[in-house]
Motif scaffolding. Structure first.
Motif, PDB file in Angstrom:
ATOM      1  N   LYS A 108       0.837  -1.216   0.000  1.00  0.00           N
ATOM      2  CA  LYS A 108       0.000   0.000   0.000  1.00  0.00           C
ATOM      3  C   LYS A 108       0.865   1.257   0.000  1.00  0.00           C
ATOM      4  CE  LYS A 108      -4.558  -1.028   0.608  1.00  0.00           C
ATOM      5  NZ  LYS A 108      -5.723  -0.360  -0.002  1.00  0.00           N
ATOM      6  N   LEU A 109       1.888   1.271   0.879  1.00  0.00           N
ATOM      7  CA  LEU A 109       2.744   2.459   0.965  1.00  0.00           C
ATOM      8  C   LEU A 109       3.541   2.663  -0.316  1.00  0.00           C
ATOM      9  CD1 LEU A 109       4.265   2.759   4.553  1.00  0.00           C
ATOM     10  CD2 LEU A 109       2.370   3.978   3.548  1.00  0.00           C
ATOM     11  N   SER A 154       2.662   1.935  -3.343  1.00  0.00           N
ATOM     12  CA  SER A 154       1.821   2.446  -4.423  1.00  0.00           C
ATOM     13  C   SER A 154       1.232   3.824  -4.134  1.00  0.00           C
ATOM     14  CB  SER A 154       0.683   1.460  -4.710  1.00  0.00           C
ATOM     15  OG  SER A 154      -0.162   1.343  -3.576  1.00  0.00           O
ATOM     16  N   ASP A 155       1.328   4.247  -2.875  1.00  0.00           N
ATOM     17  CA  ASP A 155       0.757   5.535  -2.446  1.00  0.00           C
ATOM     18  C   ASP A 155       1.841   6.618  -2.564  1.00  0.00           C
ATOM     19  OD1 ASP A 155      -0.359   7.734  -1.135  1.00  0.00           O
ATOM     20  OD2 ASP A 155      -1.428   6.487   0.321  1.00  0.00           O
ATOM     21  N   LYS A 156       1.647   7.577  -3.440  1.00  0.00           N
ATOM     22  CA  LYS A 156       2.653   8.606  -3.691  1.00  0.00           C
ATOM     23  C   LYS A 156       2.421   9.887  -2.874  1.00  0.00           C
ATOM     24  CE  LYS A 156       4.411   5.892  -6.744  1.00  0.00           C
ATOM     25  NZ  LYS A 156       5.636   5.110  -6.385  1.00  0.00           N
ATOM     26  N   SER A 157       1.483   9.848  -1.918  1.00  0.00           N
ATOM     27  CA  SER A 157       1.182  11.060  -1.142  1.00  0.00           C
ATOM     28  C   SER A 157       2.304  11.375  -0.164  1.00  0.00           C
ATOM     29  CB  SER A 157      -0.122  10.874  -0.346  1.00  0.00           C
ATOM     30  OG  SER A 157       0.053   9.897   0.668  1.00  0.00           O
ATOM     31  N   ALA A 207       2.005   9.330   3.076  1.00  0.00           N
ATOM     32  CA  ALA A 207       2.499   7.954   2.970  1.00  0.00           C
ATOM     33  C   ALA A 207       4.021   7.919   3.059  1.00  0.00           C
ATOM     34  CB  ALA A 207       2.021   7.321   1.663  1.00  0.00           C
ATOM     35  N   LYS A 214      -4.092   9.510   7.481  1.00  0.00           N
ATOM     36  CA  LYS A 214      -3.576   8.464   6.591  1.00  0.00           C
ATOM     37  C   LYS A 214      -3.416   7.151   7.368  1.00  0.00           C
ATOM     38  CE  LYS A 214      -2.501   8.688   2.879  1.00  0.00           C
ATOM     39  NZ  LYS A 214      -3.219   8.335   1.629  1.00  0.00           N
ATOM     40  N   ASN A 258      -6.804   5.673   7.725  1.00  0.00           N
ATOM     41  CA  ASN A 258      -7.270   5.092   6.462  1.00  0.00           C
ATOM     42  C   ASN A 258      -6.626   3.730   6.208  1.00  0.00           C
ATOM     43  OD1 ASN A 258      -8.886   7.302   5.973  1.00  0.00           O
ATOM     44  ND2 ASN A 258      -7.391   8.345   4.686  1.00  0.00           N
ATOM     45  N   LEU A 259      -5.319   3.636   6.472  1.00  0.00           N
ATOM     46  CA  LEU A 259      -4.623   2.360   6.307  1.00  0.00           C
ATOM     47  C   LEU A 259      -5.154   1.313   7.277  1.00  0.00           C
ATOM     48  CD1 LEU A 259      -0.976   3.746   5.888  1.00  0.00           C
ATOM     49  CD2 LEU A 259      -2.313   2.555   4.126  1.00  0.00           C
ATOM     50  N   SER A 277      -8.558   0.085   5.985  1.00  0.00           N
ATOM     51  CA  SER A 277      -8.443  -0.775   4.801  1.00  0.00           C
ATOM     52  C   SER A 277      -7.855  -2.142   5.153  1.00  0.00           C
ATOM     53  CB  SER A 277      -7.562  -0.097   3.748  1.00  0.00           C
ATOM     54  OG  SER A 277      -6.203  -0.060   4.173  1.00  0.00           O
TER      55      SER A 277
END
Length: 729
Positions: free
Chosen positions: A504-505, A507-510, A513, A548, A551-552, A555
């Motif tokens: 998840k991290l 693929s997460d470009k924020s 993250a 964040k 949210n993780l 999920s």
């Protein structure tokens, strides 16, 4: 003594949620909800039209009563209260336990939309909400579940057990005008985001219901500092009207409630008689509890049926239930320390069975609406006449004869004093915690600056119990106006990999993250992240990183466990700089607490006086609440006094000789001489954060002088401490 509130909502939100709440509030305001119309908009309606409108409003209420609650008519003064509220005015309600107080706000919450349609003042979704402030999460849940079972929609509770998803769903309903009734705990009013949200909730807060309103009054038996903030909250959110509800208010307390919420005492206070002719108040005295065991068994055998036996200590519930089971009764213990699921099962068993005896602390009974309870037994002295009245009020709601037995002996006096003496810290401890709050860093803060403190750490360092420390902060806020409580924050975030964390991290470009990836350190299977460090070094708002993480967690990518609460306060005005100013505040707070300790002791004396005086028990209890027996009667005819005209004699243990060996053992074991009250507590058997920290829980010195008078112990230890401190000087 602090009230026994076993599951309050002290925290409630993760520290990222406040930003979300403030965003919601901004959205509400932007939509123009701030310009909504209030009930005051039709205050100039002509009298004839007003009368017709009130009549139709009451017709809606009566229809709702029958359709949703299955009742044909209102009881007591419910109709007068509801009519007043629907007419836009506030009210205070003092009904006995089981008197139907909840309907006084539940019915209006369901009727507002009908009245709005009739008046054509508001549009769809603009009927606002009723907000009920209630002290127990369990009780709020029971209320919501009961309403849902009746098919009533638009009801919810905001509490610390809710998931973020559940919370956001409730917030969405508020925003869309789909919610009619919302429950919350008084501690939630400290949450800045929640306060802002309520200011701009769609349609406004039509009615603020304050349950257990006696907690507002400092003269009440269960004064709770957070309740003092409810009146301020009502003004801040511009609640259109308020209803305060309680079963236990003396005239003085009722007057206090009315003043706090600006309720007209002459027209807005609704009382009903406390006299219950089917309750038989009985009392017996013994030398020791063991002497009373046979009498308890005899009483329960002669008076079968669902029964509650109240005791003071958790361990007593188990011991007494075991004894009763050994004698052939069907008994179960119940106390606040039990697992929630087990408590729920016991409550369900009691509701379903007609031969079960519950041996419980005062944690049992709130929300238990069983009409066939035949006996309520007090095996220890209740903390006050108010508590006694509330607890016996659970018996005989079906109107049939029910018996309320009170067993009293000398041991009770020690227990009651132990509870009353447990909360008062020393003046030096109060001074110490004030110096800790107003340290050099705090003194540099401007008005509006933020103070963060761990009350858990302060409690241990200064030997102050959590409820007492909260009381000190409340006085700083409400009496001295120096600070204002706002949303607490977590200091520590740990988590486990839920299986997809790394993917998840990756693929997460924020930015959030990347912050988590950079600052989360793994030890064994547990990750720890310093959110504050990540926020300050990367320039990312703390709330965004926490959001964040949440949210993780939702999920399933990780299993989040926040901990380490910091209480947060904002500076309200210029802070005390000089040592003399802090001394003055410390003395003021200490004096208030000394007074409350004495009031707690006085309440126990009032309880004893009820059964030892040569008077009718029932009439004396009624008169305490500003009431009397009907038809000018001076005796009820069925309490212990009326049936025997022989006073119950309180049996006390003979005076004891001062136990010097035990006194010396305590001084030898504990070298500290800075706090004689701590030593006296230890000798008397009262625990405190400092005593717990000494790991003396199993040591024989704890309670080794419990048969002595507490003040004798305090005076003796004060002399020793003073003498040794003088030597050092």
């Amino acid at each position: 003594m602090a009230p026994n509130i076993e599951d309050d909502d002290t925290f409630g939100f993760s520290s990222g949620d406040e930003a979300e709440l403030l965003d919601l509030a901004t959205n509400f305001e932007a939509k123009g909800d701030k310009k909504r119309k209030h009930s005051s908009d039709d205050d100039d309606v002509p009298p004839a039209k007003r009368t017709a409108l009130d009549s139709k409003s009451l017709a809606f209420a009566t229809t709702t009563l029958t359709r949703n609650f299955g009742m044909q008519a209102f009881r007591l003064k419910q109709e007068q209260v509801i009519s007043r509220l629907l007419a836009g005015k506030s009210a205070a309600v003092v009904f006995p336990t089981g008197g139907g107080k909840s309907l006084c706000y539940q019915i209006p919450s369901l009727v507002f939309s009908d009245v709005d349609t009739l008046t054509n003042i508001r549009g769809p979704g603009e009927s606002g909400i009723t907000l009920c402030v209630s002290p127990l999460i369990a009780l709020m849940k029971d209320q919501v579940d009961a309403l849902v079972r009746r098919g009533i929609e638009g009801v919810a509770v905001m509490d610390s057990t809710k998931t973020r998803e559940e919370y956001m769903l409730t917030a969405s309903k508020l925003r869309n005008g789909d919610l009619k009734l919302l429950y919350c705990a008084p501690e939630r009013l400290n949450n800045e985001g929640f306060v802002e949200q309520m200011k701009y909730v769609r349609g406004g807060v039509r009615l603020l219901a304050v349950d257990e309103a006696h907690c507002v009054s400092e003269w009440g038996h269960a004064f709770r500092p957070d309740y003092l903030k409810v009146a301020r909250f009502a003004q801040e959110i511009k609640a259109e009207r308020v209803v305060c509800l309680t079963a236990t208010a003396t005239p003085r307390v009722a007057s206090d409630i009315c003043k706090a919420f600006d309720i007209d005492e002459k027209s807005g206070l609704f009382r009903t008689s406390t006299y219950r002719p089917n309750l038989q108040l009985l009392a017996e005295s013994g030398k020791a509890k063991e002497d009373l065991y046979p009498r308890l068994c005899k009483f329960l055998k002669e008076n079968p049926g669902p029964s509650i036996v109240y005791v003071t200590l958790q361990k007593q519930t188990e011991a007494l239930a075991s004894m009763l089971n050994g004698k052939g009764f069907k008994a179960k213990s119940f106390h606040a320390g039990m697992d929630t699921s087990l408590k729920t099962l016991i409550q369900e068993d009691f509701m379903r069975q007609e031969n079960l005896i519950i041996v419980a602390t005062i944690a049992f009974g709130m929300g238990i609406d069983k009409a066939t309870i035949r006996n309520v037994v007090h095996y220890n002295i209740p903390s006050s006449l108010e508590s006694y009245s509330q607890e016996i009020g659970r018996a005989g709601r079906d109107g049939k004869l029910s018996k309320c037995m009170f067993y009293v002996c000398g041991e009770d006096l020690h227990l009651r004093e132990m509870f009353a003496r447990g909360d008062l810290p020393s003046r030096e401890s109060i001074r110490g915690v004030l110096e800790n709050i107003f340290d050099s860093d705090t003194m540099r803060l401007p008005v509006g600056g933020e103070i963060q403190r761990s009350q858990i750490a302060q409690g241990k360092e200064f030997d102050i119990r959590p409820t007492t420390l909260s009381n000190i902060y409340a006085q700083l806020e409400l009496t001295h106006h120096l600070i204002r409580a706002t949303t607490p924050v977590y200091t520590k975030y740990t988590f486990k990999d839920g299986g997809t964390y790394n993917a998840k991290l990756k693929s997460d470009k924020s930015a959030e993250a990347r912050a988590i990836s950079s600052y989360a350190k793994k030890a064994s299977k547990i990750y720890t992240i310093d959110v504050d460090a990540a926020s300050s070094r990367l320039g990312i708002p703390r709330a965004d990183i926490i959001r964040k993480l949440n949210n993780l967690n939702e999920s399933g990518a990780l299993e989040l466990k926040p901990s380490g609460v910091l209480n947060v306060f904002k500076v309200a005005k210029a802070l005390p700089e000089a040592s003399k100013e802090i001394d003055k505040i410390a003395t003021s707070i200490y004096d208030v607490m000394v007074k409350r300790e004495q009031e707690a002791l006085d309440r126990s004396e009032e309880m004893l006086a009820l059964i030892t005086a040569k008077k009718c028990f029932t009439r004396s209890l009624a008169q305490h609440f500003g009431d009397d027996l009907p038809d000018g009667k001076t005796e009820c005819g069925h309490c212990t006094w009326c049936m025997t005209h022989v006073a119950v004699v309180q049996q006390t243990a003979p005076p004891v000789k001062f136990n010097y060996p035990a006194f010396k053992a305590i001084l030898d074991k504990v070298p500290a001489r800075d706090d004689p009250r701590m030593l006296a507590r230890l000798a008397f058997g009262i625990t405190s954060p400092r005593i717990t920290g000494m790991k003396l829980g199993r040591d024989p010195i704890i309670g080794s002088m419990e048969d002595h008078q507490f003040m004798d112990l305090l005076n003796a230890f004060t002399k020793v401490c003073s003498k040794e401190n003088q030597k050092k000087q």
